[in-house]
Design a protein around this motif. Structure first.
Motif, PDB file in Angstrom:
ATOM      1  N   ALA A 174       0.829  -1.211   0.000  1.00 49.74           N
ATOM      2  CA  ALA A 174       0.000   0.000   0.000  1.00 49.74           C
ATOM      3  C   ALA A 174       0.859   1.254   0.000  1.00 49.74           C
ATOM      4  CB  ALA A 174      -0.936  -0.007   1.209  1.00 49.74           C
ATOM      5  N   ARG A 175       1.940   1.247   0.764  1.00 47.32           N
ATOM      6  CA  ARG A 175       2.823   2.418   0.790  1.00 47.32           C
ATOM      7  C   ARG A 175       3.524   2.596  -0.556  1.00 47.32           C
ATOM      8  NH1 ARG A 175       7.279   2.026   5.132  1.00 47.32           N
ATOM      9  NH2 ARG A 175       5.465   2.247   6.520  1.00 47.32           N
ATOM     10  N   PHE A 176       3.958   1.473  -1.135  1.00 51.93           N
ATOM     11  CA  PHE A 176       4.585   1.545  -2.455  1.00 51.93           C
ATOM     12  C   PHE A 176       3.630   2.150  -3.474  1.00 51.93           C
ATOM     13  CE2 PHE A 176       5.106  -0.422  -6.653  1.00 51.93           C
ATOM     14  CZ  PHE A 176       6.385   0.013  -6.976  1.00 51.93           C
ATOM     15  N   ALA A 177       2.355   1.728  -3.426  1.00 52.57           N
ATOM     16  CA  ALA A 177       1.375   2.233  -4.379  1.00 52.57           C
ATOM     17  C   ALA A 177       1.164   3.734  -4.213  1.00 52.57           C
ATOM     18  CB  ALA A 177       0.050   1.496  -4.203  1.00 52.57           C
ATOM     19  N   VAL A 178       1.033   4.185  -2.990  1.00 51.45           N
ATOM     20  CA  VAL A 178       0.775   5.609  -2.737  1.00 51.45           C
ATOM     21  C   VAL A 178       1.941   6.474  -3.192  1.00 51.45           C
ATOM     22  CG1 VAL A 178       0.473   7.326  -0.908  1.00 51.45           C
ATOM     23  CG2 VAL A 178      -0.870   5.220  -0.872  1.00 51.45           C
ATOM     24  N   THR A 179       3.146   5.966  -3.051  1.00 48.04           N
ATOM     25  CA  THR A 179       4.326   6.757  -3.408  1.00 48.04           C
ATOM     26  C   THR A 179       4.783   6.543  -4.848  1.00 48.04           C
ATOM     27  OG1 THR A 179       5.790   5.014  -2.548  1.00 48.04           O
ATOM     28  CG2 THR A 179       5.160   6.788  -1.021  1.00 48.04           C
ATOM     29  N   LEU A 180       4.094   5.650  -5.579  1.00 50.16           N
ATOM     30  CA  LEU A 180       4.509   5.352  -6.951  1.00 50.16           C
ATOM     31  C   LEU A 180       4.560   6.576  -7.856  1.00 50.16           C
ATOM     32  CD1 LEU A 180       5.300   3.428  -9.226  1.00 50.16           C
ATOM     33  CD2 LEU A 180       2.847   2.951  -9.560  1.00 50.16           C
ATOM     34  N   PRO A 181       3.551   7.462  -7.867  1.00 48.75           N
ATOM     35  CA  PRO A 181       3.632   8.604  -8.783  1.00 48.75           C
ATOM     36  C   PRO A 181       4.910   9.418  -8.616  1.00 48.75           C
ATOM     37  CG  PRO A 181       1.408   8.399  -7.934  1.00 48.75           C
ATOM     38  CD  PRO A 181       2.240   7.414  -7.167  1.00 48.75           C
ATOM     39  N   GLY A 182       5.277   9.704  -7.377  1.00 43.87           N
ATOM     40  CA  GLY A 182       6.489  10.476  -7.142  1.00 43.87           C
ATOM     41  C   GLY A 182       7.740   9.737  -7.578  1.00 43.87           C
ATOM     42  N   ARG A 183       7.767   8.430  -7.349  1.00 43.55           N
ATOM     43  CA  ARG A 183       8.938   7.641  -7.736  1.00 43.55           C
ATOM     44  C   ARG A 183       9.031   7.480  -9.253  1.00 43.55           C
ATOM     45  NH1 ARG A 183       8.446   2.801  -3.163  1.00 43.55           N
ATOM     46  NH2 ARG A 183       8.899   4.108  -1.348  1.00 43.55           N
ATOM     47  N   ALA A 184       7.894   7.288  -9.904  1.00 43.72           N
ATOM     48  CA  ALA A 184       7.911   7.091 -11.354  1.00 43.72           C
ATOM     49  C   ALA A 184       8.228   8.391 -12.091  1.00 43.72           C
ATOM     50  CB  ALA A 184       6.566   6.542 -11.819  1.00 43.72           C
ATOM     51  N   LEU A 185       7.668   9.489 -11.623  1.00 44.31           N
ATOM     52  CA  LEU A 185       7.883  10.770 -12.283  1.00 44.31           C
ATOM     53  C   LEU A 185       9.228  11.380 -11.913  1.00 44.31           C
ATOM     54  CD1 LEU A 185       4.265  12.041 -11.747  1.00 44.31           C
ATOM     55  CD2 LEU A 185       5.321  11.804 -13.986  1.00 44.31           C
ATOM     56  N   GLY A 186       9.682  11.119 -10.697  1.00 44.27           N
ATOM     57  CA  GLY A 186      10.969  11.658 -10.260  1.00 44.27           C
ATOM     58  C   GLY A 186      11.000  13.171 -10.346  1.00 44.27           C
ATOM     59  N   ALA A 187      12.065  13.698 -10.951  1.00 45.61           N
ATOM     60  CA  ALA A 187      12.216  15.147 -11.076  1.00 45.61           C
ATOM     61  C   ALA A 187      11.368  15.715 -12.202  1.00 45.61           C
ATOM     62  CB  ALA A 187      13.682  15.497 -11.318  1.00 45.61           C
ATOM     63  N   CYS A 188      10.752  14.851 -12.996  1.00 45.20           N
ATOM     64  CA  CYS A 188       9.958  15.296 -14.154  1.00 45.20           C
ATOM     65  C   CYS A 188       8.478  15.204 -13.845  1.00 45.20           C
ATOM     66  CB  CYS A 188      10.294  14.470 -15.387  1.00 45.20           C
ATOM     67  SG  CYS A 188      11.924  14.784 -16.066  1.00 45.20           S
TER      68      CYS A 188
END
Length: 388
Positions: free
Chosen positions: A280-294
């Motif tokens: 669940a934590r991985f899912a919630v934080t996925l957008p930030g991790r996938a997008l990174g600095a972009c």
């Protein structure tokens, strides 16, 4: 076990010697697992049910079976693609995955749908949906792939073969307990030929704008329905999750995760153990991790033979007005509206003057991205740009 061997031998005996597939060869006692024997039996019986309308068109790395209406030239071309894609799948996972998988090529959507219903156990409605929406399916448990030729044969260099062969590899490593998001996301990543293209731009925009997309990790509905709810882009969203996992664990760690699932560890527990955090934590934080600095970005394709380059602005608000400026040997400026996901697609190049340009995209609410690219250089590669 004895019953399986008898059925297997009887099924093979009913095939002409010229048609007998390689998996009809009886292995010495104890040389195969019960699961492998079950798979072989199921494939032989499936070949029987398909009857004389199918013929063997290639064997070795992959066992290719086609309808008799498929021309030898098409069969040879498909087989060459399968050999190339099977090698790419082996290279991705870093290991030989055993016996050649069987690939069944249907020439029409109608014959594909009919086989899904009558031979593979799908309901009439599901068979019709699959025939309309997919280029192929993997038959879990027997490691066979059924391909909808009508969807792929006229589409140039299709990626569906690599996608479905990746499913075979995943199931041989992890069994059938692998969750749909991991199964489909990983297969989509394996098949990927353009990591800076429209599909990925759309997936990243969905992650940036639609929290509902994160429900793919716990959604028990059929994958087709999940995918339909995301406009056909659930594969891309799942691929971004697997891309993050692959970067975090490394390829060896990713394969080890599949091995653990195949050894009987519940899939969610295996994922959480590998990541060191709840799913669940991985899912919630996925957008930030996938997008990174972009958080907003621009992809630009490599130069095409016609001198054009396709570019995609992504991560902007859906259906919003953004300003586009292109500064270089000449200046261009205009406003456009992003699509329902927050993506805008356009081309640059001929007849614009050659040279270096700075492409900027900005919204009225402060979202922006820029990219420096060269026009007129046929060797120019694909690029990604982020916030200024």
């Amino acid at each position: 076990m004895a019953t399986l061997l008898v059925r297997r031998q009887d099924a093979c005996a009913q095939l002409a010697a010229s048609d007998a597939p390689g998996f009809c060869l009886a292995p010495p006692a104890g040389s195969s697992s019960a699961r492998a024997l079950q798979r072989e039996v199921a494939l032989v019986l499936l070949r029987q049910r398909l009857g004389t309308d199918f013929r063997r068109a290639g064997s070795g790395t992959v066992d290719l079976w086609t309808e008799t209406t498929t021309t030898p030239a098409i069969a040879d071309s498909v087989y060459a693609t399968l050999v190339e894609d099977a090698a790419a799948v082996r290279a991705f996972f870093g290991r030989d995955l055993g016996d050649p998988p069987a690939v069944l090529l249907f020439t029409s959507r109608q014959s594909f749908a009919l086989a899904l219903e009558r031979q593979f156990g799908f309901s009439v409605d599901s068979a019709e949906i699959l025939a309309r929406q997919t280029g192929g399916v993997t038959l879990a448990g027997i490691d066979a792939v059924a391909i909808n030729g009508e969807s792929v044969l006229a589409a140039g260099r299709s990626t569906i073969f690599r996608h479905e062969l990746a499913h075979v590899a995943i199931h041989r490593l992890a069994g059938n307990a692998v969750p749909a998001w991991l199964d489909e996301g990983l297969a989509t990543l394996v098949e990927e030929r353009d990591p800076l293209g429209f599909d990925r731009a759309t997936a990243l925009s969905i992650l940036a704008n639609d929290p509902g997309a994160l429900t793919i990790f716990g959604d028990d509905r059929p994958w087709l329905q999940v995918n339909a709810d995301l406009g056909g882009h659930a594969y891309g969203v799942a691929a971004e999750a697997v891309r993050v996992i692959d970067a975090r664990l490394g390829r060896t760690g990713l394969v080890a995760l599949l091995d653990r699932i195949g050894a009987g560890t519940p899939a969610q527990a295996a994922v959480e153990d590998a990541l060191g955090e709840p799913l669940a934590r991985f899912a919630v934080t996925l957008p930030g991790r996938a997008l990174g600095a972009c958080r907003q970005g621009i992809f630009a394709s490599a130069a095409r033979p016609d001198g054009l380059r396709i570019w995609y602005a992504y991560g902007f608000r859906p259906q919003s007005s953004v300003a586009v400026a292109l500064d270089g040997p000449q200046h261009y400026a205009f406003r456009v509206v992003t699509d329902r996901y927050g993506v805008y697609t356009a081309t640059v190049g001929t007849p614009m003057p050659a040279g270096a340009y700075v492409l900027k995209v900005a919204s009225d609410n402060g979202e922006s991205a820029q990219l420096t690219l060269t026009l007129g250089d046929p060797s120019a590669g694909a690029l990604q740009g982020c916030r200024p």
